[in-house]
Design a protein around this motif. Structure first.
Motif, mmCIF file in Angstrom:
data_model
loop_
_atom_site.group_PDB
_atom_site.id
_atom_site.type_symbol
_atom_site.label_atom_id
_atom_site.label_comp_id
_atom_site.label_asym_id
_atom_site.label_seq_id
_atom_site.Cartn_x
_atom_site.Cartn_y
_atom_site.Cartn_z
ATOM 1 N N ASP A 74 0.822 -1.214 0.000
ATOM 2 C CA ASP A 74 0.000 0.000 0.000
ATOM 3 C C ASP A 74 0.856 1.265 0.000
ATOM 4 O O ASP A 74 0.411 2.318 -0.440
ATOM 5 C CB ASP A 74 -0.958 0.011 1.200
ATOM 6 N N LYS B 125 6.435 -2.627 -5.268
ATOM 7 C CA LYS B 125 5.879 -3.172 -6.512
ATOM 8 C C LYS B 125 6.190 -4.631 -6.757
ATOM 9 O O LYS B 125 5.482 -5.302 -7.499
ATOM 10 C CB LYS B 125 6.391 -2.373 -7.728
ATOM 11 N N ASN C 83 -2.769 -2.956 -5.576
ATOM 12 C CA ASN C 83 -1.648 -2.058 -5.877
ATOM 13 C C ASN C 83 -0.966 -2.357 -7.204
ATOM 14 O O ASN C 83 0.075 -1.775 -7.505
ATOM 15 C CB ASN C 83 -0.638 -2.124 -4.735
#
Length: 176
Positions: A94, A98, A117
């Motif tokens: 969050d 990545k 995400n």
């Protein structure tokens, strides 16, 4: 099937093109962090203090490399069991993480955070740490040196072989 070459600087865009089962050759900057380092990173987050590396767009490898032999950039650096970091992963995702690299399945909360995400979870081959080390060009301890093998390190990968285990759409090699 050919492998997809990805540089970590492109991970935010590349994650959307990956699907569970895709082979990846990853190059670029990757940070190591395991249980003890995650606990310290969370303590820094809770205090509002700076982190040892920028989370936004980062790739983290759940590994604790062995001591570096003379003349080499790193010792053996195989993946550790990722589920041990499941309690930490959703918050880090969050905050912009990545890519996570490790081995084994992840919890539903982590899968949901990966989807939310648009991140990715890649698996490295367990038991092949010495072979994986051949794809590491450099290592620098950047935080928590007192943790030894669990310190946070900045690695530079070149064509590190991985498998897309959980993609940003929720596709998974683990079923479900």
């Amino acid at each position: 099937m050919d492998s997809i070459r990805i540089h970590t600087e492109e991970m935010s865009e590349a994650a959307a093109a990956l699907h569970a089962g895709d082979r990846v050759l990853l190059s670029g900057t990757v940070y190591t962090a395991r249980d003890a380092a995650h606990k310290r990173i969370f303590a820094l987050l809770d205090k509002g203090e700076p982190l040892p590396f920028e989370l936004c767009g980062a790739s983290v490898y759940y590994a604790g490399p062995t001591p570096t032999p003379p003349g080499l950039p790193i010792g053996s650096c195989g993946p550790t069991t990722s589920s041990r970091m499941d309690v930490f992963a959703p918050r880090l995702l969050d905050l912009g993480l990545k890519c996570m690299i490790g081995k084994g399945n992840r919890s539903q909360a982590v899968v949901d955070a990966i989807r939310r995400n648009k991140a990715v979870y890649l698996c490295a081959i367990g038991g092949a740490g010495a072979l994986a080390a051949q794809c590491v060009r450099s290592l620098e301890v950047i935080a928590f040196e007192d943790l030894g093998c669990e310190s946070v390190k900045r690695l530079e990968f070149e064509d590190f072989p991985l498998l897309t285990a959980i993609d940003c759409y929720g596709g998974s090699l683990f079923g479900g």
